[in-house]
Design an enzyme around this catalytic site. Structure first.
Site, PDB file in Angstrom:
ATOM      1  N   ASP A  70       0.817  -1.211   0.000  1.00 35.06           N
ATOM      2  CA  ASP A  70       0.000   0.000   0.000  1.00 35.06           C
ATOM      3  C   ASP A  70       0.855   1.267   0.000  1.00 35.06           C
ATOM      4  OD1 ASP A  70      -2.652   1.196   0.138  1.00 35.06           O
ATOM      5  OD2 ASP A  70      -2.088   1.842   2.153  1.00 35.06           O
ATOM      6  N   MET A 119      -8.133   5.551   2.811  1.00 33.07           N
ATOM      7  CA  MET A 119      -8.254   6.749   1.974  1.00 33.07           C
ATOM      8  C   MET A 119      -6.985   7.041   1.173  1.00 33.07           C
ATOM      9  SD  MET A 119     -11.306   7.853   2.341  1.00 33.07           S
ATOM     10  CE  MET A 119     -11.090   9.429   1.539  1.00 33.07           C
ATOM     11  N   ARG A 120      -5.933   6.226   1.356  1.00 36.05           N
ATOM     12  CA  ARG A 120      -4.695   6.525   0.642  1.00 36.05           C
ATOM     13  C   ARG A 120      -4.892   6.448  -0.871  1.00 36.05           C
ATOM     14  NH1 ARG A 120      -1.249   3.608   3.366  1.00 36.05           N
ATOM     15  NH2 ARG A 120      -0.444   5.347   4.591  1.00 36.05           N
ATOM     16  N   ALA A 121      -5.732   5.526  -1.335  1.00 32.73           N
ATOM     17  CA  ALA A 121      -5.960   5.388  -2.771  1.00 32.73           C
ATOM     18  C   ALA A 121      -6.551   6.664  -3.360  1.00 32.73           C
ATOM     19  CB  ALA A 121      -6.884   4.205  -3.042  1.00 32.73           C
TER      20      ALA A 121
END
Length: 669
Positions: free
Chosen positions: A193, A274-276
């Protein structure tokens, strides 16, 4: 110094080159993970990128590459006086897979720190990579403790070195680029990720393109400098375009419509966290700047999704990477500017559920094969089971009980069996062998205390000598070689039964992935045994072999055990520190050849004599059971468990240590 292969001379691999260039334009995108087969220019393209990066201004003499316009106030080489900086090329630092922790984060001289109170610090690779590129080839083979350090540095933008209360901190912001061959194993989800973008690469199947690859490579090998000179104009043009895109980037506008498309796409593909969303927004902005635009368009959002989401939608190592592009286009269309007022898309519509493949619950077109009888009680398969059957689908995997190897090992760090490791709880102290890495403070003080008067101590501090230092011994967990020996004979051929067996092995494979094990697969049926998969770190490769495994024929149990014993012998020569756990999946029947039962018993006693940790998964079913798998476990000196007992949530108990239920091997008759 070797002349690198020019970036613009790489043939094809458009997605790979675009992902690298976007990170050059906007390092905040978060790096690139390049997945693909060997020989696809992964490393070549990454190494060529550093020549295109703009130069950086640094404080003269600073080992940590501080920016003269905003020096790090906590820099170990600081404080820095206001002065003009010097410019140098951006660095690309390579992290070897076998690097030590000190090589990565730096080394602190504990002896001087205790005796003199001096923080003598030698910077590591994280300091060298600050404001540049940190490249990890074969990143999926990186040891877990190094992965943890990378995660910490990537999250905080700084590296901390702490030893017994003495600490050093320095900035460590870098572009993380990794390459890997998926056949050799997958990455931990946390590190996966952390890569902003991912790219799948493969060799072209077009003859003309392959010819051009060979032609350019031969020309470069014959005259690297001359070849690079022929591409100098193209390299300069790309370098100038990167600089122009960086200057344009702050003025690019990410409108509400594009943000809505980004959020809807991430929700539709059910990515975690929420990183995407953030990475997609930064990538779309960089795409617009690279194209020379100040507005983000739908095409930028689409391309950003193809680069930023495939590795984030995988739930386990057996999920295929990639995105459903039809579903992506539908989501973007539904949330385009013209449709902002429409309701959200139906989550159960086409491609719903995150694009994960659903098990085939419909008819298989094999008539009444599920009701075919098993082998008779005499151990001989009946006529219907003697013929080869096509492969059946595995049942849904489940969480398994923990199986571990007895004793304390010294293998590679992992999460299965007890081992002496560099990380874990402190269990004692010893004299250091080589460089001191983990100081045992109490033992060091205890060793130095009796000699203080003889050494002329006069102040409050201890007089420490090299011989006083003690290394802390620690106990953690290691990864093992889990070798599966799977019975694929006719007695196992009933559809429902074999599906359950494959589901159990698939569950154990998933457990092996999570515990950082190597796995191997031996199957036996008919007249012999085969090594379906030599020991590897790629559990998904084992899952693919398992899924296509046919069944039928007699049960050469002895051949399967002997083949597994040979695999272990060869693997011990390659990796003597890695201990093995053999999982035999069978109903215990042995047929075919002269004296099959006696021969299987003698083969099993080889494992007991070598004290190999084993467990037998008893696959026998039905109201009448022969207990042959339990007898095999006795010969192996192993634990025997049923498929139901293998489940973590089963009522039946299963000891965590295989040795807990091992019995002494029987004497040969």
């Amino acid at each position: 110094m070797t002349t690198p292969f020019p970036f613009t001379a790489v043939v094809g691999q458009d997605d790979l080159r675009l992902a690298l260039l976007l990170n050059a334009v906007s390092p905040a995108v978060g790096g690139v993970l390049v997945r693909g087969e060997k020989g696809t220019a992964k490393s070549t393209a990454v190494r060529a990128l550093s020549a295109l990066l703009p130069e950086v201004a640094v404080v003269p003499g600073c080992r940590f590459s501080c920016d003269p316009a905003a020096p790090d106030p906590a820099c170990p080489d600081g404080p820095h006086e206001p002065e003009g900086g010097v410019r140098r090329p951006a660095r690309m630092v390579e992290l070897p897979v076998g690097a030590s922790e000190d090589r990565l984060v730096g080394a602190l001289d504990i002896e001087r720190a205790l005796a003199e109170g001096v923080k003598a610090f030698e910077p590591g690779l994280l300091a060298d990579a600050h404001r540049g590129i940190l490249y990890v080839d074969e990143v999926n083979l990186l040891h877990d403790h190094l992965v943890d350090l990378l995660l910490d540095a990537a999250a905080m933008g700084a590296s901390y070195v702490e030893r017994e209360g003495v600490s050093v901190r320095h900035a460590a912001r870098f572009l993380l680029v990794g390459t890997m061959n998926p056949e050799e194993g997958e990455l931990r989800p946390q590190l996966l990720d952390r890569f902003g973008l991912t790219v799948e690469v493969a060799a072209s199947r077009e003859p003309d393109q392959r010819v051009e690859v060979v032609r350019r490579r031969l020309a470069y090998d014959d005259d690297p400098a001359g070849f690079a000179a022929r591409w100098a104009d193209e390299e300069a043009a790309v370098r100038h375009r990167i600089v122009a895109a960086r200057e344009l980037l702050p003025g690019v506008r990410l409108g509400d419509g594009a943000l809505r498309q980004i959020a809807a796409t991430c929700a539709a593909f059910e990515v975690d966290g929420m990183r995407a969303d953030i990475v997609m927004a930064r990538t779309a902005t960089a795409l617009a700047a690279w194209a020379g635009r100040t507005d983000v368009l739908a095409e930028d959002v689409r391309q950003a999704a193809l680069l930023a989401l495939p590795h984030r939608r995988r739930r386990n190592p057996f999920d295929a990477p990639g995105l459903d592009e039809d579903k992506l286009d539908e989501t973007l269309e539904q949330f385009s500017g013209e449709n902002d007022g429409e309701d959200d898309p139906d989550p159960d519509g086409p491609g719903g559920g995150g694009g994960r493949p659903q098990p085939d619950s419909g008819p298989r077109g094999d008539g009444d094969t599920a009701a075919r009888p098993e082998a008779g009680e005499d151990g001989q398969p009946q006529a219907s089971g003697a013929q080869e059957q096509s492969a059946v689908r595995a049942a849904e995997p489940f969480r398994t009980k923990v199986l571990s190897v007895p004793g304390i090992g010294e293998g590679a760090a992992g999460r299965r069996s007890r081992a002496r490791t560099e990380h874990g709880r402190t269990t004692g102290a010893r004299r250091p062998r080589g460089t001191l890495t983990k100081l045992h403070l109490a033992a060091t003080v205890q060793a130095a205390a009796p000699h203080q008067r003889a050494r002329g101590r006069s102040g409050p501090g201890l007089v420490i000598r090299r011989d006083d230092l003690r290394q802390a011994t620690r106990e953690g967990r290691e990864g093992n070689l889990v070798l599966f020996v799977v019975d694929a004979s006719g007695s196992m051929a009933a559809r429902q039964r074999m599906g359950a067996v494959k589901g159990a092995v698939l569950s154990l494979l998933l457990d092996a992935y999570q515990r950082r094990d190597k796995v191997g697969l031996v199957t036996f049926r008919g007249s012999g045994a085969d090594v379906a998969l030599p020991p590897t770190s790629s559990v998904d490769a084992a899952a693919v072999r398992l899924e296509s495994l046919p069944t039928g024929g007699r049960t050469p149990l002895a051949a399967g055990l002997l083949k597994a014993h040979e695999v272990l012998r060869v693997e011990r020569l390659r990796d003597p520190a890695r201990r093995a756990l053999v999982v035999v999946v069978t109903d215990g029947r042995a047929t075919g050849g002269p004296e099959p039962v006696a021969l299987a018993g003698r083969a099993a006693r080889l494992f007991a004599a070598d004290q190999v940790a084993c467990v037998v998964v008893d696959c026998e079913s039905g109201p009448v059971r022969l207990g042959l798998a339990g007898q095999l476990a006795g010969e192996l000196g192993a634990a025997a468990v049923t498929l139901d007992e293998l489940r973590a949530d089963s009522i039946a108990g299963l000891v965590r240590d295989v040795q807990g239920t091992q019995r002494a091997p029987r004497r040969a008759a």
